[in-house]
Design a protein around this motif. Sequence first.
Motif, PDB file in Angstrom:
ATOM      1  N   PRO A  67      46.324  39.937  44.090  1.00 57.02           N
ATOM      2  CA  PRO A  67      45.379  39.729  42.995  1.00 57.02           C
ATOM      3  C   PRO A  67      45.795  38.546  42.120  1.00 57.02           C
ATOM      4  CG  PRO A  67      46.768  41.623  42.537  1.00 57.02           C
ATOM      5  CD  PRO A  67      47.124  41.139  43.919  1.00 57.02           C
ATOM      6  N   GLU A  73      37.554  34.986  36.137  1.00 55.74           N
ATOM      7  CA  GLU A  73      37.149  35.855  37.246  1.00 55.74           C
ATOM      8  C   GLU A  73      38.382  36.434  37.957  1.00 55.74           C
ATOM      9  OE1 GLU A  73      33.879  37.310  39.685  1.00 55.74           O
ATOM     10  OE2 GLU A  73      33.924  36.330  37.753  1.00 55.74           O
ATOM     11  N   MET A  74      38.319  37.710  38.271  1.00 56.09           N
ATOM     12  CA  MET A  74      39.352  38.304  39.118  1.00 56.09           C
ATOM     13  C   MET A  74      39.114  37.822  40.546  1.00 56.09           C
ATOM     14  SD  MET A  74      41.194  40.215  37.166  1.00 56.09           S
ATOM     15  CE  MET A  74      42.046  41.155  38.390  1.00 56.09           C
ATOM     16  N   ALA A  75      40.192  37.550  41.262  1.00 53.81           N
ATOM     17  CA  ALA A  75      40.077  37.084  42.643  1.00 53.81           C
ATOM     18  C   ALA A  75      41.281  37.595  43.423  1.00 53.81           C
ATOM     19  CB  ALA A  75      39.995  35.556  42.689  1.00 53.81           C
ATOM     20  N   LEU A  76      41.264  37.317  44.711  1.00 55.10           N
ATOM     21  CA  LEU A  76      42.391  37.627  45.585  1.00 55.10           C
ATOM     22  C   LEU A  76      42.856  36.335  46.229  1.00 55.10           C
ATOM     23  CD1 LEU A  76      40.831  40.751  47.334  1.00 55.10           C
ATOM     24  CD2 LEU A  76      42.679  40.777  45.635  1.00 55.10           C
ATOM     25  N   ALA A 104      38.536  44.231  51.359  1.00 54.12           N
ATOM     26  CA  ALA A 104      38.373  43.683  50.008  1.00 54.12           C
ATOM     27  C   ALA A 104      36.940  43.889  49.516  1.00 54.12           C
ATOM     28  CB  ALA A 104      38.743  42.203  49.990  1.00 54.12           C
ATOM     29  N   ARG A 105      35.979  43.632  50.371  1.00 58.70           N
ATOM     30  CA  ARG A 105      34.564  43.830  50.008  1.00 58.70           C
ATOM     31  C   ARG A 105      34.305  45.312  49.706  1.00 58.70           C
ATOM     32  NH1 ARG A 105      32.527  41.291  53.996  1.00 58.70           N
ATOM     33  NH2 ARG A 105      32.028  39.371  52.927  1.00 58.70           N
ATOM     34  N   LYS A 107      36.307  47.485  48.579  1.00 55.31           N
ATOM     35  CA  LYS A 107      36.964  47.885  47.332  1.00 55.31           C
ATOM     36  C   LYS A 107      36.332  47.205  46.113  1.00 55.31           C
ATOM     37  CE  LYS A 107      40.402  50.474  48.878  1.00 55.31           C
ATOM     38  NZ  LYS A 107      40.689  51.822  48.452  1.00 55.31           N
ATOM     39  N   HIS A 109      35.952  43.852  45.517  1.00 55.50           N
ATOM     40  CA  HIS A 109      36.419  42.515  45.159  1.00 55.50           C
ATOM     41  C   HIS A 109      35.321  41.501  45.474  1.00 55.50           C
ATOM     42  CE1 HIS A 109      40.511  43.722  44.204  1.00 55.50           C
ATOM     43  NE2 HIS A 109      40.365  44.612  45.182  1.00 55.50           N
ATOM     44  N   THR A 110      35.299  40.410  44.705  1.00 51.82           N
ATOM     45  CA  THR A 110      34.181  39.472  44.810  1.00 51.82           C
ATOM     46  C   THR A 110      34.537  38.093  45.327  1.00 51.82           C
ATOM     47  OG1 THR A 110      34.456  38.765  42.507  1.00 51.82           O
ATOM     48  CG2 THR A 110      32.956  40.627  42.925  1.00 51.82           C
ATOM     49  N   VAL A 112      37.733  35.588  47.370  1.00 50.85           N
ATOM     50  CA  VAL A 112      39.030  35.418  48.025  1.00 50.85           C
ATOM     51  C   VAL A 112      39.303  33.924  48.133  1.00 50.85           C
ATOM     52  CG1 VAL A 112      40.417  35.843  50.093  1.00 50.85           C
ATOM     53  CG2 VAL A 112      38.756  37.563  49.324  1.00 50.85           C
TER      54      VAL A 112
END
Length: 167
Positions: A67, A73-76, A104-105, A107, A109-110, A112
């Motif tokens: 993470p 924005e939160m990202a991975l 990831a999708r 869970k 997450h938006t 990567v």
Amino acid sequence: MTELSLIIRNEQPIDSEAIERLHERAFGPGRFARTASRLREGAPHLLELSFTAMVGTLLVGSVRLTPVQAGTEMALMLGPLTVEPAFEGRGIGAALMRRSLEAARDKGHTLVLLVGDEPYYRRFGFKRVPPGHLVLPGPVNPDRFLAVELAEGALERARGKVSVLPA
């Protein structure tokens, strides 16, 4: 040659040493100096989104997602994606990529991000991050800074510095 009996499973804490040896064989000692590696070492990867590829009891591949904060924005941050050199070209890396992006999708997450070869990662939906849109904490060839949106508009919302999340 016979077909491999490949199993993709979530990374387990017990896998850490084998994965580190795999990274050493695949990337060599210079891997620690890379910007993406330095960013990832500041935060732990998510075991629930990190996977290993096994042939029998032999670990032959690994992918990790960490993470990060991309502007607001939160990202991975994906990586490293590693396949045992003797097993390259058999679809192991692609299987690991598909599994990690799907997880990831699922869970929620938006976005990567990764640093890598666009011709390889394009098939998974990755495209270049527009110049100046996001800034990594070190030098990166802008042609290799890639992103895939898992939700529409995530890359547009992510503007500014990419950093590890505060502990």
